[in-house]
Design a protein around this motif. Sequence first.
Motif, PDB file in Angstrom:
ATOM      1  N   LYS A  23       1.078  -1.248  -0.037  1.00 53.34           N
ATOM      2  CA  LYS A  23       0.158  -0.087   0.049  1.00 53.34           C
ATOM      3  C   LYS A  23       0.833   1.472   0.035  1.00 53.34           C
ATOM      4  O   LYS A  23       0.578   2.069  -0.851  1.00 53.34           O
ATOM      5  CB  LYS A  23      -0.989   0.167   1.184  1.00 53.34           C
ATOM      6  CG  LYS A  23      -1.767  -1.199   1.365  1.00 53.34           C
ATOM      7  CD  LYS A  23      -2.634  -1.187   2.673  1.00 53.34           C
ATOM      8  CE  LYS A  23      -1.815  -1.285   3.954  1.00 53.34           C
ATOM      9  NZ  LYS A  23      -1.215  -2.537   4.262  1.00 53.34           N
ATOM     10  N   ASP A  36      -0.883   5.666   8.454  1.00 52.71           N
ATOM     11  CA  ASP A  36       0.028   5.515   9.561  1.00 52.71           C
ATOM     12  C   ASP A  36       0.764   6.620   9.971  1.00 52.71           C
ATOM     13  O   ASP A  36       1.067   7.180  11.063  1.00 52.71           O
ATOM     14  CB  ASP A  36       0.896   4.379   9.297  1.00 52.71           C
ATOM     15  CG  ASP A  36       0.320   2.765   9.660  1.00 52.71           C
ATOM     16  OD1 ASP A  36      -0.697   3.059  10.057  1.00 52.71           O
ATOM     17  OD2 ASP A  36       0.841   2.026   8.979  1.00 52.71           O
ATOM     18  N   ARG A  55      -6.550   1.816  17.617  1.00 54.52           N
ATOM     19  CA  ARG A  55      -7.692   1.889  16.840  1.00 54.52           C
ATOM     20  C   ARG A  55      -8.430   3.033  16.959  1.00 54.52           C
ATOM     21  O   ARG A  55      -8.984   3.532  16.039  1.00 54.52           O
ATOM     22  CB  ARG A  55      -8.448   0.630  16.876  1.00 54.52           C
ATOM     23  CG  ARG A  55      -7.762  -0.796  16.754  1.00 54.52           C
ATOM     24  CD  ARG A  55      -7.274  -0.738  15.409  1.00 54.52           C
ATOM     25  NE  ARG A  55      -6.596  -2.063  15.077  1.00 54.52           N
ATOM     26  CZ  ARG A  55      -5.918  -2.067  14.009  1.00 54.52           C
ATOM     27  NH1 ARG A  55      -5.685  -1.362  13.013  1.00 54.52           N
ATOM     28  NH2 ARG A  55      -5.371  -3.419  13.961  1.00 54.52           N
ATOM     29  N   ARG A  76       6.672  -4.717  13.861  1.00 49.76           N
ATOM     30  CA  ARG A  76       5.095  -4.594  13.762  1.00 49.76           C
ATOM     31  C   ARG A  76       4.478  -5.238  14.895  1.00 49.76           C
ATOM     32  O   ARG A  76       4.410  -6.517  14.881  1.00 49.76           O
ATOM     33  CB  ARG A  76       4.822  -5.468  12.410  1.00 49.76           C
ATOM     34  CG  ARG A  76       5.448  -4.775  11.113  1.00 49.76           C
ATOM     35  CD  ARG A  76       5.283  -5.865   9.876  1.00 49.76           C
ATOM     36  NE  ARG A  76       5.539  -5.073   8.562  1.00 49.76           N
ATOM     37  CZ  ARG A  76       5.357  -4.028   7.948  1.00 49.76           C
ATOM     38  NH1 ARG A  76       3.812  -3.520   8.449  1.00 49.76           N
ATOM     39  NH2 ARG A  76       5.680  -3.492   7.137  1.00 49.76           N
ATOM     40  N   ARG A  79      -9.375 -11.574   8.111  1.00 48.22           N
ATOM     41  CA  ARG A  79      -9.523 -10.296   7.407  1.00 48.22           C
ATOM     42  C   ARG A  79      -9.974 -10.322   5.988  1.00 48.22           C
ATOM     43  O   ARG A  79     -10.513  -9.364   5.462  1.00 48.22           O
ATOM     44  CB  ARG A  79      -8.087  -9.218   7.467  1.00 48.22           C
ATOM     45  CG  ARG A  79      -7.954  -9.011   8.940  1.00 48.22           C
ATOM     46  CD  ARG A  79      -6.745  -8.037   9.147  1.00 48.22           C
ATOM     47  NE  ARG A  79      -6.294  -7.448  10.185  1.00 48.22           N
ATOM     48  CZ  ARG A  79      -5.442  -6.774  10.425  1.00 48.22           C
ATOM     49  NH1 ARG A  79      -4.683  -6.501   9.483  1.00 48.22           N
ATOM     50  NH2 ARG A  79      -5.329  -6.051  11.736  1.00 48.22           N
TER      51      ARG A  79
HETATM   52  C1  S3P Z   1      -1.718  -2.836  10.991  1.00 47.02           C
HETATM   53  C2  S3P Z   1      -0.913  -2.565  10.061  1.00 47.02           C
HETATM   54  C3  S3P Z   1       0.079  -1.352  10.125  1.00 47.02           C
HETATM   55  C4  S3P Z   1      -0.157  -0.407  11.222  1.00 47.02           C
HETATM   56  C5  S3P Z   1      -0.504  -0.993  12.512  1.00 47.02           C
HETATM   57  C6  S3P Z   1      -1.923  -1.991  12.433  1.00 47.02           C
HETATM   58  C7  S3P Z   1      -2.735  -4.028  10.888  1.00 47.02           C
HETATM   59  O1  S3P Z   1       0.137  -0.687   8.764  1.00 47.02           O
HETATM   60  O2  S3P Z   1      -1.398   0.260  10.901  1.00 47.02           O
HETATM   61  O3  S3P Z   1       0.793  -1.693  12.897  1.00 47.02           O
HETATM   62  O4  S3P Z   1      -3.627  -4.112  11.867  1.00 47.02           O
HETATM   63  O5  S3P Z   1      -2.443  -4.802  10.028  1.00 47.02           O
HETATM   64  P1  S3P Z   1       0.411  -1.227   7.434  1.00 47.02           P
HETATM   65  O6  S3P Z   1      -0.552  -2.220   6.870  1.00 47.02           O
HETATM   66  O7  S3P Z   1       0.888  -0.233   6.493  1.00 47.02           O
HETATM   67  O8  S3P Z   1       1.627  -2.085   7.749  1.00 47.02           O
END
Ligand code: S3P
Length: 176
Positions: free
Chosen positions: A13, A32, A56, A117, A144
């Motif tokens: 993305k 983010d 969230r 992450r 998901r």
């Molecule tokens: C998340 C993805 C992350 C970030 C956080 C949670 C998720 O963003 O928002 O760590 O829930 O999959 P990216 O998808 O850009 O890595």
Amino acid sequence: MHIYLTGFMGSGKSTVAPRVAQHAGRAVVDLDAVIEARAGRPVPEIFAAGGEAHFRALEAEALQAVAARPEAVVALGGGTLHHGASAQVARASGQIVFLDVPPDVLYERLRATAAARPLLHGPKGEPLAGDALKDRLRTLLADRRAGYEAAAHHIVPADEAPEAVARRILARVDNR
Ligand code: S3P
């Protein structure tokens, strides 16, 4: 209307969004980065300080703010659309493109950065690796997938170089 890019962590993305934006003549926004700027600290620290629920809540507020901005290409977080009212907020303010990448490719892309992450950590906060990381990716993606598919206006296979994925997206979206 915005062009929102959704998909799992590692689906590209944030890499693809600037290319789509450049070709479409739009600004690019990374959700983010907006969350981090508003909170004054990086995503892993937000998780560490207040847990996922806190993250969230900040994410939902950031999306509301971004939705109200002039039209852009917006890279969402991998879980944005699965929490609260954010899927409705995004659908009401743009077209949603799901970047679909198979789990084995996600594993190869994420194995080096899993430690940064929070959702790819084990129950004691330890970064997952090897089979444990593969299992986590498969489970989370399975949880998901239906949410991505339900929210998306377009589903784009994204197991390709960023420029090719960007072109594929541009061929699908309405850029008026
Ligand atoms: C998340 C993805 C992350 C970030 C956080 C949670 C998720 O963003 O928002 O760590 O829930 O999959 P990216 O998808 O850009 O890595």
